[in-house]
Design a protein around this motif. Structure first.
Motif, PDB file in Angstrom:
ATOM      1  N   GLU A 138       0.826  -1.199   0.000  1.00 44.78           N
ATOM      2  CA  GLU A 138       0.000   0.000   0.000  1.00 44.78           C
ATOM      3  C   GLU A 138       0.866   1.257   0.000  1.00 44.78           C
ATOM      4  N   GLU A 139       1.969   1.205   0.747  1.00 39.65           N
ATOM      5  CA  GLU A 139       2.886   2.351   0.787  1.00 39.65           C
ATOM      6  C   GLU A 139       3.612   2.518  -0.540  1.00 39.65           C
ATOM      7  N   GLY A 187       4.350   5.610  -5.507  1.00 44.67           N
ATOM      8  CA  GLY A 187       4.174   5.815  -6.935  1.00 44.67           C
ATOM      9  C   GLY A 187       3.356   7.061  -7.222  1.00 44.67           C
ATOM     10  N   GLN A 188       2.289   7.277  -6.449  1.00 45.99           N
ATOM     11  CA  GLN A 188       1.492   8.484  -6.617  1.00 45.99           C
ATOM     12  C   GLN A 188       2.303   9.729  -6.281  1.00 45.99           C
ATOM     13  N   GLN A 189       3.130   9.647  -5.260  1.00 49.04           N
ATOM     14  CA  GLN A 189       3.984  10.786  -4.907  1.00 49.04           C
ATOM     15  C   GLN A 189       4.914  11.143  -6.063  1.00 49.04           C
ATOM     16  N   LEU A 190       5.494  10.124  -6.683  1.00 49.84           N
ATOM     17  CA  LEU A 190       6.389  10.384  -7.806  1.00 49.84           C
ATOM     18  C   LEU A 190       5.632  11.030  -8.961  1.00 49.84           C
ATOM     19  N   ASP A 236       5.291   3.724 -10.871  1.00 50.83           N
ATOM     20  CA  ASP A 236       5.221   2.551  -9.991  1.00 50.83           C
ATOM     21  C   ASP A 236       6.476   1.682 -10.135  1.00 50.83           C
ATOM     22  N   LEU A 237       6.997   1.619 -11.337  1.00 48.82           N
ATOM     23  CA  LEU A 237       8.245   0.885 -11.555  1.00 48.82           C
ATOM     24  C   LEU A 237       9.379   1.531 -10.759  1.00 48.82           C
ATOM     25  N   GLY A 238       9.447   2.866 -10.830  1.00 44.39           N
ATOM     26  CA  GLY A 238      10.478   3.578 -10.090  1.00 44.39           C
ATOM     27  C   GLY A 238      10.319   3.433  -8.592  1.00 44.39           C
ATOM     28  N   ALA A 239       9.080   3.441  -8.113  1.00 44.04           N
ATOM     29  CA  ALA A 239       8.829   3.328  -6.675  1.00 44.04           C
ATOM     30  C   ALA A 239       9.299   1.984  -6.133  1.00 44.04           C
ATOM     31  N   VAL A 240       8.956   0.905  -6.822  1.00 40.47           N
ATOM     32  CA  VAL A 240       9.351  -0.434  -6.357  1.00 40.47           C
ATOM     33  C   VAL A 240      10.866  -0.596  -6.406  1.00 40.47           C
ATOM     34  N   LEU A 241      11.470  -0.135  -7.477  1.00 34.44           N
ATOM     35  CA  LEU A 241      12.922  -0.244  -7.593  1.00 34.44           C
ATOM     36  C   LEU A 241      13.614   0.518  -6.469  1.00 34.44           C
ATOM     37  N   LEU A 242      13.196   1.749  -6.242  1.00 36.23           N
ATOM     38  CA  LEU A 242      13.849   2.596  -5.244  1.00 36.23           C
ATOM     39  C   LEU A 242      13.682   2.040  -3.839  1.00 36.23           C
ATOM     40  N   ALA A 243      12.493   1.601  -3.493  1.00 37.36           N
ATOM     41  CA  ALA A 243      12.202   1.217  -2.112  1.00 37.36           C
ATOM     42  C   ALA A 243      12.611  -0.206  -1.771  1.00 37.36           C
ATOM     43  N   HIS A 244      12.611  -1.120  -2.743  1.00 40.18           N
ATOM     44  CA  HIS A 244      12.808  -2.536  -2.416  1.00 40.18           C
ATOM     45  C   HIS A 244      14.058  -3.180  -3.012  1.00 40.18           C
ATOM     46  N   HIS A 245      14.612  -2.616  -4.093  1.00 35.18           N
ATOM     47  CA  HIS A 245      15.646  -3.378  -4.804  1.00 35.18           C
ATOM     48  C   HIS A 245      16.954  -2.637  -5.035  1.00 35.18           C
ATOM     49  N   LEU A 246      16.903  -1.338  -5.189  1.00 34.78           N
ATOM     50  CA  LEU A 246      18.129  -0.590  -5.451  1.00 34.78           C
ATOM     51  C   LEU A 246      18.993  -0.536  -4.202  1.00 34.78           C
ATOM     52  N   ARG A 247      20.280  -0.794  -4.377  1.00 36.44           N
ATOM     53  CA  ARG A 247      21.261  -0.615  -3.307  1.00 36.44           C
ATOM     54  C   ARG A 247      22.171   0.536  -3.714  1.00 36.44           C
ATOM     55  N   VAL A 263       4.695  -8.037 -16.970  1.00 37.56           N
ATOM     56  CA  VAL A 263       3.992  -7.610 -15.759  1.00 37.56           C
ATOM     57  C   VAL A 263       3.021  -6.482 -16.074  1.00 37.56           C
ATOM     58  N   ASP A 264       2.080  -6.302 -15.142  1.00 37.47           N
ATOM     59  CA  ASP A 264       1.259  -5.097 -15.100  1.00 37.47           C
ATOM     60  C   ASP A 264       2.093  -4.043 -14.389  1.00 37.47           C
ATOM     61  N   GLY A 265       2.517  -3.029 -15.115  1.00 33.25           N
ATOM     62  CA  GLY A 265       3.429  -2.036 -14.559  1.00 33.25           C
ATOM     63  C   GLY A 265       2.823  -1.151 -13.492  1.00 33.25           C
ATOM     64  N   HIS A 266       1.542  -1.283 -13.233  1.00 33.81           N
ATOM     65  CA  HIS A 266       0.902  -0.509 -12.165  1.00 33.81           C
ATOM     66  C   HIS A 266       0.492  -1.381 -10.980  1.00 33.81           C
ATOM     67  N   ASP A 267       0.839  -2.654 -11.033  1.00 37.11           N
ATOM     68  CA  ASP A 267       0.609  -3.572  -9.917  1.00 37.11           C
ATOM     69  C   ASP A 267       1.932  -3.713  -9.176  1.00 37.11           C
ATOM     70  N   VAL A 268       2.084  -2.998  -8.080  1.00 35.88           N
ATOM     71  CA  VAL A 268       3.395  -2.945  -7.416  1.00 35.88           C
ATOM     72  C   VAL A 268       3.822  -4.313  -6.894  1.00 35.88           C
ATOM     73  N   GLU A 269       2.874  -5.154  -6.521  1.00 35.78           N
ATOM     74  CA  GLU A 269       3.234  -6.490  -6.052  1.00 35.78           C
ATOM     75  C   GLU A 269       3.791  -7.328  -7.203  1.00 35.78           C
ATOM     76  N   ASP A 270       3.154  -7.221  -8.358  1.00 30.67           N
ATOM     77  CA  ASP A 270       3.612  -7.923  -9.553  1.00 30.67           C
ATOM     78  C   ASP A 270       5.004  -7.442  -9.958  1.00 30.67           C
TER      79      ASP A 270
END
Length: 618
Positions: free
Chosen positions: A4-5, A10-13, A37-48, A207-214
């Protein structure tokens, strides 16, 4: 962050992309919104990434190939705390770091983007450094638009990534269906992209690029894939979240007209902060590239020897590689002709075969230098013209790369005009901040190859195919911006012949003939075409009043123009005659080619006679 966050991020971006473009009065918010949404998931969960230490060798790298979506990138930087809201709203202003398309004025940007089709090729170079040289487990993420997948350079990169088994590389394709003027070729057909990438040896995930879980699962799958690069093909909607522009034509590259209403529709501004994960522990912050400062033992040639400058280049590069561990070499599958093979045999771990893919070769060099390596990239001079846009963008990236073009000019002989580099000097002289060198003998070549290592920007050295006499001793020096006066009779000189490369030897022959006619001349080896030796040219002009330039190149943009520009400051200029390749060559021997083009010793002799308005028979 919970999903949800992530959706809120993604909306903030999106909101910040709209705000930035609105403040600037220009930009590409809708292209940013599709990938938010792609940028949000990458930034928060995967980018080091350690934003306080962007030079850290363990940092993942993020290349925004769709550089027009820079509002998204800057919104991501704001979410990570790298920039503040005030700076975000300086987007596209004079003096702002947040340019319309990203450049390395920002310390977190490795290379300039915006000329589409270049992000993935550069990302391949960065990934090659990590996998083959650094052996550090950082990852490279490239965000591409679907329109740029039509660029041939993308497929050069796709093939190279598969060949090198770059499982540390992830391509994210934002398939939002709409290009600049309307729909893309494939629309939302993800399978069309997948089939092609599969054929090139890639692992693909749709993937569905707007489904952050996907999207999150796709990034995790990419990290676990081995021996293959991964492409995440994300179906998205351009302008996502604002009905007036969502999936609608006609809004590319335009701020949203009612930004306030759009922001409200997106739920208003947010102030989420992302604690981006740092690089893996145990990765040292030591200097990239493993530089060493050993003494370079350059090859030495005796005066009078017959040696091709391409051969001297190969041996000099081999010697430089022995002395410096940061030197890497690339070649476009002509290393046996260019002589890059000498380096490849001596240092195979630092040699990158680029095959017949000159755009990828230059892009790989740009990526490698961003990791602290010192690349020398070589092909036939004629074929480097294919990579001109990559060289132009390398200059925008403030990249430091060395380019070598062999088989230059009509002097190559019977191979014919398709193989003759006759435009390369003009091309490289036109690049911002470039250095252009054209040696005439083996010792000069070796010294200049070593000198190039310590220069900035785009450096170009032109080599010749045929053997030419060694005219300089191995201890001679050749400063960049200099020249050599090979013949002079002082104030008695009637004219000055200015040459470079193969025409230096023709000029010396002509000087001997002219002396028999009682016409003393000065011969200048102008081996540095950019910067040019204005002082020596000024002296020659003052002493003789007559200059003749002779070059194995088209008249536009080469040596003649370099000399003419030296006298373009409004002062009285000397009489200037220019010999260059003005014909369309055909197959013939090197001697016949030089004669047909009017740049051999006979032509020089005749031109000098006319220039000094004196014809004398012996």
């Amino acid at each position: 962050m919970h999903y949800e966050e992530l959706a809120e991020l993604g909306q903030q971006l999106r909101v910040d992309a709209v705000r930035a473009a609105d403040a600037a009065g220009s930009g590409h918010p809708t292209s940013s919104m599709s990938a938010a949404d792609l940028g949000a998931v990458l930034l928060a969960h995967h980018l080091r990434f350690d934003f306080d230490h962007p030079e850290h060798p363990g940092n993942d790298r993020f290349v925004l190939s769709k550089g027009h979506a820079s509002p998204l990138l800057y919104a991501m930087y704001k979410a990570a705390g790298a920039i503040g809201d005030d700076e975000l709203l300086t987007f596209r202003e004079l003096g702002s770091r947040l340019e319309g398309h990203p450049t390395p004025r920002l310390p977190w940007v490795d290379s300039a983007t915006g000329s589409l089709g270049q992000g993935l090729p550069v990302g391949v170079g960065i990934a090659m450094a990590g996998k083959r040289l650094d052996e550090i487990p950082f990852r490279v993420y490239v965000l591409s638009g679907d329109s740029e997948m039509a660029e041939g350079s993308v497929w050069e990169a796709a093939e190279a990534a598969s060949y090198h088994q770059l499982d540390n590389l992830t391509l994210i394709v934002d398939v939002n269906r709409l290009g600049q003027r309307g729909p893309t070729r494939e629309g939302h057909d993800l399978d069309a992209y997948a089939r092609r990438l599969h054929a090139f040896g890639w692992h693909t995930i749709e993937v569905d690029g707007h489904d952050v879980e996907d999207v999150d699962r796709a990034f995790a799958e990419a990290r676990s894939t081995i021996r293959q690069p991964t492409a995440i093909l994300a179906r998205t909607l351009k302008g996502k979240g604002v009905k007036a522009v969502e999936d609608q034509e006609g809004f590319h590259g335009k701020p949203i007209k009612d930004a306030e209403a759009a922001i409200a529709e997106l739920g208003g501004p947010r102030h989420l902060h992302v604690e981006v994960r740092r690089p893996e522990q145990g990765v040292s912050q030591s200097t990239l590239g493993g530089k060493s400062g050993g003494e370079v033992e350059l090859p030495r040639y005796d005066i009078g020897d017959e040696v091709a400058t391409r051969t001297a280049y190969g041996h000099a590069l081999e010697a430089l590689g022995t002395a410096r561990a940061d030197v890497v070499a690339l070649d476009g599958e002509v290393g046996d002709s260019t002589r890059t093979e000498f380096f490849a045999k001596a240092h195979p771990d630092r040699y990158f075969e680029s095959f017949i893919a000159e755009q990828q070769m230059v892009a790989s060099a740009v990526g490698l230098q961003s990791r602290g390596y010192l690349p020398y990239a070589c092909s036939f001079a004629a074929f480097l013209t294919r990579a001109h846009d990559f060289l132009r963008m390398a200059a925008v990236s403030q990249a430091g790369i060395n380019m070598v073009g062999s088989h230059a000019g009509v002097a190559i002989g019977p191979d014919g005009p398709s193989q003759m580099g006759l435009e390369d000097l003009a091309m490289f002289r036109s690049i911002h901040g470039s250095t252009v060198l054209y040696p005439s003998d083996a010792n000069q070549t070796a010294k200049l190859i070593a000198t190039m290592a310590d220069l900035d920007g785009i450096r170009y050295l032109r080599t010749s195919r045929g053997d030419t006499p060694v005219i300089y001793g191995p201890d001679e020096t050749f400063p960049v911006g200099g020249s050599k006066v090979l013949r002079t009779h002082g104030d008695d000189d009637r004219a000055a012949i200015v040459a470079a490369g193969v025409t230096v030897h023709e000029a010396l022959k002509a000087a001997d003939t002219l002396e028999e006619y009682g016409i003393p001349v000065r011969v200048i080896d102008l081996y540095s075409l950019k910067p040019v030796d204005k002082d020596t040219l000024d002296d020659a002009a003052a002493a003789t009043g007559c200059l003749l330039t002779v070059e194995d190149h088209h008249p536009e943009g080469g040596l003649g123009d370099a000399v003419a520009e030296a006298f373009a400051d409004g002062r009285p200029a000397p009489r200037l005659t220019r010999l260059a390749v003005r014909n369309l060559p055909a197959s013939a021997s090197p001697e016949e080619q030089l004669h047909a083009a009017g740049i051999d010793a006979e032509a020089i002799t005749a031109a000098v006679k006319l220039l000094v308005e004196r014809v004398v028979t012996p």
